[in-house]
Design a protein around this motif. Sequence first.
Motif, mmCIF file in Angstrom:
data_model
loop_
_atom_site.group_PDB
_atom_site.id
_atom_site.type_symbol
_atom_site.label_atom_id
_atom_site.label_comp_id
_atom_site.label_asym_id
_atom_site.label_seq_id
_atom_site.Cartn_x
_atom_site.Cartn_y
_atom_site.Cartn_z
ATOM 1 N N HIS A 53 0.708 -0.959 0.358
ATOM 2 C CA HIS A 53 0.112 0.350 -0.304
ATOM 3 C C HIS A 53 1.183 1.218 -0.524
ATOM 4 O O HIS A 53 1.515 0.996 0.514
ATOM 5 C CB HIS A 53 -0.993 -0.058 1.540
ATOM 6 C CG HIS A 53 -0.369 -0.125 2.171
ATOM 7 N ND1 HIS A 53 0.161 -1.245 3.503
ATOM 8 C CD2 HIS A 53 0.087 1.422 3.297
ATOM 9 C CE1 HIS A 53 0.152 -0.744 4.480
ATOM 10 N NE2 HIS A 53 0.866 0.233 4.578
ATOM 11 N N PRO A 56 0.036 6.000 3.993
ATOM 12 C CA PRO A 56 -0.741 7.549 4.040
ATOM 13 C C PRO A 56 -0.947 8.377 5.527
ATOM 14 O O PRO A 56 0.279 7.744 5.965
ATOM 15 C CB PRO A 56 -1.982 6.754 4.475
ATOM 16 C CG PRO A 56 -1.802 5.606 4.668
ATOM 17 C CD PRO A 56 -0.321 4.605 4.012
ATOM 18 N N HIS A 135 5.754 -0.628 1.409
ATOM 19 C CA HIS A 135 4.822 0.663 0.992
ATOM 20 C C HIS A 135 5.388 0.936 -0.474
ATOM 21 O O HIS A 135 6.536 0.526 -1.008
ATOM 22 C CB HIS A 135 5.228 1.687 2.203
ATOM 23 C CG HIS A 135 5.142 1.924 3.407
ATOM 24 N ND1 HIS A 135 5.134 1.283 4.031
ATOM 25 C CD2 HIS A 135 3.742 1.444 3.553
ATOM 26 C CE1 HIS A 135 4.469 1.230 5.530
ATOM 27 N NE2 HIS A 135 3.593 1.904 5.141
ATOM 28 N N HIS A 221 -4.722 3.501 8.164
ATOM 29 C CA HIS A 221 -3.538 4.167 9.711
ATOM 30 C C HIS A 221 -3.009 5.456 8.772
ATOM 31 O O HIS A 221 -2.652 5.952 7.627
ATOM 32 C CB HIS A 221 -3.206 3.190 9.777
ATOM 33 C CG HIS A 221 -1.999 2.150 8.275
ATOM 34 N ND1 HIS A 221 -2.951 2.081 6.897
ATOM 35 C CD2 HIS A 221 -1.013 2.491 8.238
ATOM 36 C CE1 HIS A 221 -2.178 1.527 6.420
ATOM 37 N NE2 HIS A 221 -0.840 1.891 6.936
ATOM 38 N N ASP A 223 0.684 6.661 8.323
ATOM 39 C CA ASP A 223 1.678 6.391 8.447
ATOM 40 C C ASP A 223 2.682 7.754 8.492
ATOM 41 O O ASP A 223 2.608 8.655 7.872
ATOM 42 C CB ASP A 223 2.707 5.443 6.935
ATOM 43 C CG ASP A 223 2.410 4.394 6.796
ATOM 44 O OD1 ASP A 223 1.677 3.395 8.258
ATOM 45 O OD2 ASP A 223 1.352 3.150 6.136
HETATM 46 ZN ZN LIG Z 1 1.038 1.743 5.721
#
Ligand SMILES: [Zn+2]
Length: 280
Positions: A53, A56, A135, A221, A223
């Motif tokens: 992912h 974010p 990531h 979430h 980061d």
């Molecule tokens: Zn993450």
Amino acid sequence: MSKSIASWFKKNRVNVLVILLAVIVAGGLGWWRYYSSHQPQPLSSSAHEDQPHWRPSQIPFNLNLLNHASKSWAKSLTVAAKSWSNSGSVNFNIIPSGQAEICDVYPESMNFCSWNEADGWLYQMVYIQGPGDPHIISSAIAVNDAYLSNSESEYSAPAWRNYLLCQSFGWTMGMSFDFDAPDGIRAVESCMDVYGDSKTVANLQNPDTEDISEFVKLYDHNDDDSSSAISYKVKTANSLWKQKKFGNLVQNEQGGIMKYEQDLGDGYKMVTAVQQVSAK
Ligand SMILES: [Zn+2]
């Protein structure tokens, strides 16, 4: 002196052992109580620690989307971006370029481009992951106009472009393909389904509610973005990607999708998926 200690110890041996045992038990209890209230914390609160992912730093997270595709994709680009941003998890910053067929991989961006050559592939897409974590630091989607924007091809319908672009957006943001074959009970209903054909493709224009809720969870979430420095590995990846040096074939799935991985060194890796024309 030592003799008197020895004889005292001999007399009180049981008492000494009991005290020693009490000290050990009390110490152990203290340790247990401390660690049960100070358990090691996971590095990230994400429930999808291994699923790729983007990082974010807020919800929705902002993703630069460079448009290097031909004009026939304008509508599909709007549809695909809306499909995923309606989840409330991502916000696309679409950057028009006015130029088609530039399929480079750019740092911290998703590049969308088209190419035009009847070479047997419907699309090629890639993401790059940073060292040791899930990531994504860069991605690109390339779609083939020789089939998808060619009126003589069975893939030229706008529904095909919408379906494949929606699927490409999902995959380059960490969503998995759905390889479950449709049967009497299970119908294909999401753009992440790989079993779209000319009859069903009109029903596969968007992710289904299951995919959207998975997507929301994946990006639910924050980061710390302090380590999202622009990677020098993007340049290496770009040169391999443009020469179609995708690395090792790691998955050869039904539905004509093949997945490759290329080690970029220092823990970076490039993951590519390609879709064959002949499979449809
Ligand atoms: Zn993450």
